[in-house]
Write an enzyme that holds these catalytic residues in place. Structure first.
Site, PDB file in Angstrom:
ATOM      1  N   HIS A 165     -10.202  -5.863  -2.730  1.00  0.00           N
ATOM      2  CA  HIS A 165     -11.287  -5.618  -1.776  1.00  0.00           C
ATOM      3  C   HIS A 165     -12.364  -4.845  -2.525  1.00  0.00           C
ATOM      4  CE1 HIS A 165      -9.071  -7.039   1.680  1.00  0.00           C
ATOM      5  NE2 HIS A 165      -8.049  -6.281   1.354  1.00  0.00           N
ATOM      6  N   GLU A 176      -6.157 -10.558  -1.671  1.00  0.00           N
ATOM      7  CA  GLU A 176      -7.041 -10.291  -0.530  1.00  0.00           C
ATOM      8  C   GLU A 176      -8.497 -10.173  -0.964  1.00  0.00           C
ATOM      9  OE1 GLU A 176      -5.569  -7.029   1.914  1.00  0.00           O
ATOM     10  OE2 GLU A 176      -3.486  -7.604   1.592  1.00  0.00           O
ATOM     11  N   GLU A 178       0.811  -1.237   0.000  1.00  0.00           N
ATOM     12  CA  GLU A 178       0.000   0.000   0.000  1.00  0.00           C
ATOM     13  C   GLU A 178       0.832   1.269   0.000  1.00  0.00           C
ATOM     14  OE1 GLU A 178      -2.807  -0.407   3.229  1.00  0.00           O
ATOM     15  OE2 GLU A 178      -3.854  -2.054   2.248  1.00  0.00           O
ATOM     16  N   ASN A 232       2.299  -5.020  -3.176  1.00  0.00           N
ATOM     17  CA  ASN A 232       0.868  -5.331  -3.020  1.00  0.00           C
ATOM     18  C   ASN A 232       0.100  -4.033  -2.793  1.00  0.00           C
ATOM     19  OD1 ASN A 232      -1.196  -7.410  -2.583  1.00  0.00           O
ATOM     20  ND2 ASN A 232      -1.149  -6.873  -0.401  1.00  0.00           N
ATOM     21  N   ASP A 251     -12.222  -9.941  -1.424  1.00  0.00           N
ATOM     22  CA  ASP A 251     -13.524 -10.055  -0.768  1.00  0.00           C
ATOM     23  C   ASP A 251     -14.463  -9.071  -1.461  1.00  0.00           C
ATOM     24  OD1 ASP A 251     -12.654  -7.670   0.455  1.00  0.00           O
ATOM     25  OD2 ASP A 251     -12.578  -8.528   2.470  1.00  0.00           O
TER      26      ASP A 251
HETATM   27  C1  XIL Z   1      -6.673  -6.007   8.036  1.00  0.00           C
HETATM   28  C2  XIL Z   1      -7.085  -7.140   8.949  1.00  0.00           C
HETATM   29  O1  XIL Z   1      -7.966  -7.981   8.263  1.00  0.00           O
HETATM   30  C3  XIL Z   1      -7.725  -6.611  10.203  1.00  0.00           C
HETATM   31  O2  XIL Z   1      -7.970  -7.651  11.125  1.00  0.00           O
HETATM   32  C4  XIL Z   1      -6.832  -5.548  10.831  1.00  0.00           C
HETATM   33  O3  XIL Z   1      -7.499  -4.971  11.932  1.00  0.00           O
HETATM   34  C5  XIL Z   1      -6.462  -4.476   9.844  1.00  0.00           C
HETATM   35  O4  XIL Z   1      -5.859  -5.081   8.705  1.00  0.00           O
HETATM   36  N1  XIL Z   1      -5.092  -4.521   3.404  1.00  0.00           N
HETATM   37  C6  XIL Z   1      -4.125  -5.338   3.943  1.00  0.00           C
HETATM   38  C7  XIL Z   1      -4.439  -6.178   5.132  1.00  0.00           C
HETATM   39  O5  XIL Z   1      -3.029  -5.433   3.369  1.00  0.00           O
HETATM   40  O6  XIL Z   1      -3.333  -6.380   5.945  1.00  0.00           O
HETATM   41  C8  XIL Z   1      -5.579  -5.596   5.918  1.00  0.00           C
HETATM   42  O7  XIL Z   1      -5.909  -6.520   6.959  1.00  0.00           O
HETATM   43  C9  XIL Z   1      -6.765  -5.304   5.026  1.00  0.00           C
HETATM   44  C10 XIL Z   1      -6.394  -4.295   3.982  1.00  0.00           C
END
Ligand code: XIL
Length: 338
Positions: free
Chosen positions: A232, A261, A155, A196, A263
């Site tokens: 996401h 990731e 990020e 990422n 969802d």
């Molecule tokens: C999130 C986790 O799922 C949570 O439990 C935590 O509180 C915050 O982080 N991008 C990422 C992940 O790279 O590490 C994040 O995970 C979600 C967004």
């Protein structure tokens, strides 16, 4: 080359064909678990707590997936909350689970502005550089040979394509990214090294910036192997335009791509129509990855609505995973794996 999951699938198909009685008795069912219908790694983010305490969580994870990504357990704030004071218990538990169950691990994550222990913010530039190198070397060294791929930098961009003004960017300048990858390669030469990010699914200012950066890094000989696309998504924003073309352009640079990731959250309460839209988004994510040979992994950010970051992070939204709270497959699962 056939992966073992594909061999298993062929054997299952042959067995089913040979045994008419078994075929007649079988209810209408999916072809097999997700990990067996693809030659990509299929993963989920995993949390050490439910893995240890919930037998059904563990068993669905083990049945369906062949990659695990620790959801929080390898983050800097978790592993080194105070300078020099380490806690690897959750990370160890997940890596041990993976080793014992033949799962690959995606290490997550080394250089990230968030979930950063407070002490890191108070270092001088020289101290920060040393601390970053030590963190990368310590975490990767601990699990050397046990982690297939690492999210080395996470990020680092703003949505408009400028660099996020993280403590790393502010104190170390642009070069921190190349440094991180070089130290990572030295720490575990066999691990695949990824950058990422989120909101980089489609073609947009942020994915353009990411593309330009990784192309430059490759030209400079910086050891980077892949691009992680978090994915996401939320049904109310539409499916990202140019998803397939975006994966294609990264692959064309000679990089692997991973969906890291995935969802797809919906506005609560969920209903049949929203879950149907969600299913189509998951299917598009899945198909777009499978259309590109170098898209090597499809990992979801949690597999069950019982344990997902979404409701706590996006108030009023949820139901973002492939399985419901009772670990039953949702329409999104059956769309991918009919
Ligand atoms: C999130 C986790 O799922 C949570 O439990 C935590 O509180 C915050 O982080 N991008 C990422 C992940 O790279 O590490 C994040 O995970 C979600 C967004």
């Amino acid at each position: 080359m056939l992966r073992t999951s594909q061999v298993r699938r062929v054997l299952v198909a042959m067995t089913a064909f040979a045994s008419v009685a078994a075929w007649q008795a079988a209810p209408a069912a999916a072809a097999g678990p997700l990990k067996d219908i693809t030659n990509r790694y299929v993963g989920s983010a995993v949390a050490a707590n439910p893995l240890a305490s919930q037998a059904d969580y563990r068993s669905v994870l083990t049945r369906e997936f062949d990659n695990v990504t620790p959801e929080n357990e390898m983050k800097w704030a978790v592993v080194e909350p105070n300078r020099g004071q380490y806690n690897w218990s959750g990370a160890d538990a997940i890596v041990n689970y993976a080793q014992q169950n033949g799962k690959s691990v995606r290490g997550h994550t080394l250089v990230w502005h968030s979930q950063l222990p407070g002490w890191v913010n108070n270092l001088s530039a020289a101290e920060l550089r040393t601390a970053m190198q030590r963190h990368i070397t310590t975490a990767m060294g601990r699990y050397k040979g046990k982690i297939r791929a690492w999210d080395v930098v996470n990020e680092m961009f703003n949505d408009n394509g400028t660099r996020r003004q993280s403590v790393f960017q502010q104190k170390l300048g642009d070069g921190y990214v190349a440094d991180a990858f070089r130290w990572a390669r030295a720490a575990d030469p066999a691990a695949k090294l990824y950058i990422n990010d989120y909101n980089t699914e489609g073609l947009n200012a942020k994915s353009d910036a990411l593309y330009n950066l990784v192309r430059t890094l490759k030209q400079q000989g910086v050891p980077i192997d892949g691009v992680g696309i978090q994915a996401h998504l939320a049904t109310q924003y539409g499916f990202p335009g140019g998803y397939q073309a975006n994966i294609d352009r990264f692959a064309a640079l000679g990089l692997d791509v991973a969906i890291t990731e995935a969802d797809v959250r919906v506005q609560l309460p969920a209903d049949a129509a929203k879950l149907n839209t969600q299913a189509s988004y998951f299917k598009q994510l899945w198909d777009g990855c499978h259309a590109v040979a170098r898209c090597v992994e499809f990992t979801t950010w949690g597999f069950t609505d019982r344990h997902s970051w979404v409701p706590g992070t996006f108030p009023g939204e949820g139901a973002a995973c492939l399985f419901d709270t009772n670990l039953q497959p949702k329409p999104a699962y059956t769309r991918i794996n009919p």
